[in-house]
Design an enzyme around this catalytic site. Structure first.
Site, PDB file in Angstrom:
ATOM      1  N   GLU A 148      -9.787 -25.033   1.509  1.00  0.00           N
ATOM      2  CA  GLU A 148      -8.930 -25.912   2.302  1.00  0.00           C
ATOM      3  C   GLU A 148      -9.797 -26.814   3.172  1.00  0.00           C
ATOM      4  O   GLU A 148     -10.749 -26.306   3.771  1.00  0.00           O
ATOM      5  CB  GLU A 148      -7.988 -25.084   3.174  1.00  0.00           C
ATOM      6  CG  GLU A 148      -7.005 -24.261   2.335  1.00  0.00           C
ATOM      7  CD  GLU A 148      -6.006 -23.457   3.178  1.00  0.00           C
ATOM      8  OE1 GLU A 148      -6.014 -23.582   4.405  1.00  0.00           O
ATOM      9  OE2 GLU A 148      -5.213 -22.718   2.573  1.00  0.00           O
ATOM     10  N   THR A 177       2.215 -18.087   0.490  1.00  0.00           N
ATOM     11  CA  THR A 177       2.035 -18.653   1.845  1.00  0.00           C
ATOM     12  C   THR A 177       1.126 -17.730   2.666  1.00  0.00           C
ATOM     13  O   THR A 177       1.158 -17.775   3.892  1.00  0.00           O
ATOM     14  CB  THR A 177       3.399 -18.825   2.567  1.00  0.00           C
ATOM     15  OG1 THR A 177       4.064 -17.565   2.615  1.00  0.00           O
ATOM     16  CG2 THR A 177       4.274 -19.849   1.884  1.00  0.00           C
ATOM     17  N   SER A 178       0.345 -16.887   1.969  1.00  0.00           N
ATOM     18  CA  SER A 178      -0.512 -15.941   2.710  1.00  0.00           C
ATOM     19  C   SER A 178      -1.914 -16.521   2.874  1.00  0.00           C
ATOM     20  O   SER A 178      -2.177 -17.249   3.836  1.00  0.00           O
ATOM     21  CB  SER A 178      -0.513 -14.580   2.013  1.00  0.00           C
ATOM     22  OG  SER A 178      -1.054 -14.676   0.704  1.00  0.00           O
ATOM     23  N   ARG A 179      -2.780 -16.264   1.923  1.00  0.00           N
ATOM     24  CA  ARG A 179      -4.102 -16.899   1.906  1.00  0.00           C
ATOM     25  C   ARG A 179      -4.404 -17.257   0.452  1.00  0.00           C
ATOM     26  O   ARG A 179      -4.084 -16.498  -0.479  1.00  0.00           O
ATOM     27  CB  ARG A 179      -5.183 -15.942   2.418  1.00  0.00           C
ATOM     28  CG  ARG A 179      -5.187 -15.768   3.936  1.00  0.00           C
ATOM     29  CD  ARG A 179      -5.634 -17.027   4.676  1.00  0.00           C
ATOM     30  NE  ARG A 179      -5.673 -16.863   6.126  1.00  0.00           N
ATOM     31  CZ  ARG A 179      -4.666 -17.130   6.956  1.00  0.00           C
ATOM     32  NH1 ARG A 179      -3.512 -17.570   6.467  1.00  0.00           N
ATOM     33  NH2 ARG A 179      -4.791 -16.987   8.254  1.00  0.00           N
ATOM     34  N   ARG A 230       0.831  -1.214   0.000  1.00  0.00           N
ATOM     35  CA  ARG A 230       0.000   0.000   0.000  1.00  0.00           C
ATOM     36  C   ARG A 230       0.860   1.256   0.000  1.00  0.00           C
ATOM     37  O   ARG A 230       0.507   2.277  -0.521  1.00  0.00           O
ATOM     38  CB  ARG A 230      -0.949  -0.013   1.191  1.00  0.00           C
ATOM     39  CG  ARG A 230      -2.223  -0.789   0.890  1.00  0.00           C
ATOM     40  CD  ARG A 230      -3.082  -0.896   2.092  1.00  0.00           C
ATOM     41  NE  ARG A 230      -2.341  -1.516   3.175  1.00  0.00           N
ATOM     42  CZ  ARG A 230      -2.745  -1.585   4.445  1.00  0.00           C
ATOM     43  NH1 ARG A 230      -3.879  -1.040   4.779  1.00  0.00           N
ATOM     44  NH2 ARG A 230      -2.020  -2.182   5.361  1.00  0.00           N
ATOM     45  N   GLY A 260       2.735 -23.249   6.858  1.00  0.00           N
ATOM     46  CA  GLY A 260       3.644 -22.122   7.086  1.00  0.00           C
ATOM     47  C   GLY A 260       4.208 -22.055   8.497  1.00  0.00           C
ATOM     48  O   GLY A 260       5.412 -21.907   8.680  1.00  0.00           O
ATOM     49  N   HIS A 275      -0.957 -25.982   3.973  1.00  0.00           N
ATOM     50  CA  HIS A 275      -1.018 -24.854   4.925  1.00  0.00           C
ATOM     51  C   HIS A 275      -0.122 -25.123   6.153  1.00  0.00           C
ATOM     52  O   HIS A 275      -0.611 -25.163   7.292  1.00  0.00           O
ATOM     53  CB  HIS A 275      -2.459 -24.558   5.353  1.00  0.00           C
ATOM     54  CG  HIS A 275      -2.658 -23.114   5.739  1.00  0.00           C
ATOM     55  ND1 HIS A 275      -3.770 -22.386   5.438  1.00  0.00           N
ATOM     56  CD2 HIS A 275      -1.843 -22.250   6.420  1.00  0.00           C
ATOM     57  CE1 HIS A 275      -3.658 -21.154   5.916  1.00  0.00           C
ATOM     58  NE2 HIS A 275      -2.475 -21.047   6.516  1.00  0.00           N
TER      59      HIS A 275
HETATM   60  C1  DGY Z   1      -1.708 -17.746  10.110  1.00  0.00           C
HETATM   61  O1  DGY Z   1      -1.285 -17.690  11.274  1.00  0.00           O
HETATM   62  O2  DGY Z   1      -2.452 -16.882   9.655  1.00  0.00           O
HETATM   63  C2  DGY Z   1      -1.258 -18.884   9.270  1.00  0.00           C
HETATM   64  O3  DGY Z   1      -1.873 -18.958   8.065  1.00  0.00           O
HETATM   65  C3  DGY Z   1      -1.333 -20.181  10.028  1.00  0.00           C
HETATM   66  O4  DGY Z   1      -0.189 -20.223  10.751  1.00  0.00           O
END
Ligand code: DGY
Length: 339
Positions: A280, A249-251, A192, A301, A299
Site C-alpha cells: 500500500e 478488509t483486514s490486511r 482459532r 475501512g 484502505h
Molecule cells: C486498522 O485500524 O487496523 C485499520 O486497518 C485502519 O483503520
C-alpha cells in the site's frame, strides 16, 4: 519543511516530553497535547512518512503516534533510547514488533472498538458492490455501450439465503454478521476456536477448509500474524465455489494477492471486494485494477469523520496517559506496565 511543530523547551525548566506524530490528526484530538506540557512535532509531507524521518524523529522522542505503515521494529527501537510509548492510530498492529518493544519496556497501544461499525459498513459495501457488480455497471454506463435491458445483463450473486463465511468472528466479524442477518444471509465462521455468543447470529463454527468449500461469500476479519500470512492462498482459493465472492478488509497479506489475481482472471471465483493490499498504496498499474470482477477501495475501512476522530482521540489518550506514568486504556503489552 515537512516536519512541523516542536515548541521545544527554552525556558530553563525540565524538558517537555518530545512527541512525534506520523501525520496530521483531526484537530479536536490534539487538545490534550496542546493543553499538556509536550514538545510536539508531526509529519505533514505527502505520502507515507519516510522511514528516514521516522528514524530521525524516533531518536529524540519520548512518545510516537504511528500509522499502520510505520514499522516499529528492532532497528527503529534501537535508535530511540528515550522512547516510552508508541500509540498506533489503528486497531491492527502488525507494524509493531511487540516482543522487541516489551524487552525494552516500551508501551504499545492500539485503537480497538471505535472503528468496528465503520469497518463493518465498508465490508458490507464491498460485499454488495462485488456481488452485484457495481464497478462493471458504472463502467458500462461510462462507456456509452449500454444498449438494452435484458435478463442476464450484469447478473450477480444473491445475498438473501446465501451463506457468509466469516474468518475471525471478533468485534468486526460480529458487526458484519449482524448486517448479514438483516440481508437474509446465514452465517458460518472459522477461527482459532469457537466464539462464545456466536449462537446469537446462528453462526456455525467450521474448519477453514470446510468454510471455504461451503460459503457463498467469504469475509476476512483476522489480524495479520505469522500464522495468518497468506492464509488464503492458491490452495484455499481453489476450494471456494466458482460463484463465491471474497471480501478482505483486514490486511492485504492475509491473502496471497498473486494467487487471487490469477483466480479472478481465470474466473475461478466470481468476484472480490478488497480494501487492503499486500503493498500500500497499490500501484495504479497493478493487475487487480484491470480485472472487471474486482471492486477496490484504498484502505478506507475506518474512514468516516467520526470514526477517524475517535481513533485519533484514543491514540492521543493512550499516549498522554502512558507518558504520565499511567496505564493506557488500550495497552498491548501489559507486562511492561505490571513489571
Ligand atoms: C486498522 O485500524 O487496523 C485499520 O486497518 C485502519 O483503520
Amino acid at each position: 519543511m515537512t516536519v512541523s511543530g516542536g515548541n521545544g523547551n527554552g525556558n530553563g525548566r525540565q524538558p517537555k516530553p518530545r512527541v512525534f506524530l506520523s501525520g496530521i490528526l483531526p484537530a479536536p484530538a490534539l487538545q490534550p497535547l496542546q493543553e499538556g506540557e509536550f514538545d510536539c512535532a508531526w509529519w505533514e509531507g505527502e505520502g507515507n512518512l519516510p522511514r528516514e524521518v521516522l528514524r530521525r524523529e524516533a531518536a529524540g522522542a519520548d512518545g510516537l503516534v504511528t500509522f499502520l505503515n510505520d514499522r516499529v521494529d528492532e532497528e527503529l527501537l534501537n535508535l530511540a533510547p528515550r522512547l516510552k510509548i508508541v500509540a498506533n492510530v489503528a486497531v491492527g498492529y502488525d507494524n509493531f514488533d511487540l516482543a522487541a518493544a516489551t524487552r525494552r519496556g516500551i508501551l504499545l497501544t492500539n485503537t480497538p472498538g471505535v472503528l468496528t461499525e465503520a469497518t463493518a459498513d465498508l465490508t458490507f459495501g464491498l460485499l454488495l458492490a462485488a456481488a452485484r457488480r457495481f464497478g462493471e455497471g458504472r463502467r458500462l454506463l461510462d462507456s456509452g455501450r449500454w444498449q438494452a435491458w435484458y435478463p442476464l445483463l450484469l447478473a450477480g450473486q444473491e445475498l438473501n439465503g446465501a451463506t457468509l463465511g466469516i474468518v475471525g468472528l471478533g468485534r468486526i466479524g460480529q458487526a458484519v454478521a449482524r448486517r448479514a442477518l438483516a440481508f437474509g444471509m446465514k452465517i458460518a465462521y472459522a477461527g482459532r476456536r469457537p466464539v462464545a455468543g456466536a449462537a446469537r447470529f446462528g453462526a456455525e463454527f467450521r474448519p477453514l477448509d470446510e468454510l471455504l468449500r461451503t460459503a457463498d461469500f467469504v469475509s476476512l476479519h483476522c489480524p495479520l500474524t505469522p500464522q495468518t500470512f497468506h492464509l488464503i492462498g492458491r490452495k484455499e482459493i481453489a476450494m471456494m465455489k466458482p460463484t463465491a465472492v471474497l471480501v478482505n478488509t483486514s490486511r492485504g497479506a492475509v491473502v496471497d494477492q498473486g494467487a487471487l489475481v490469477e483466480a479472478l482472471g481465470a474466473g475461478r471465483i466470481f468476484a472480490a471486494g478488497l480494501d487492503v493490499f499486500e503493498e500500500e498504496p497499490l500501484a495504479p498499474e497493478h493487475p487487480l485494477l484491470s480485472l472487471p470482477n474486482v471492486v477496490c477501495t484504498p484502505h478506507l475501512g475506518s474512514a468516516t469523520h467520526s470514526t477517524r476522530l475517535g481513533m485519533a482521540r484514543l491514540a492521543v489518550e493512550n499516549l498522554v496517559r502512558g507518558l504520565a506514568g499511567e496505564r493506557p486504556p488500550n495497552l498491548l503489552n501489559p507486562e511492561v506496565f505490571d513489571r
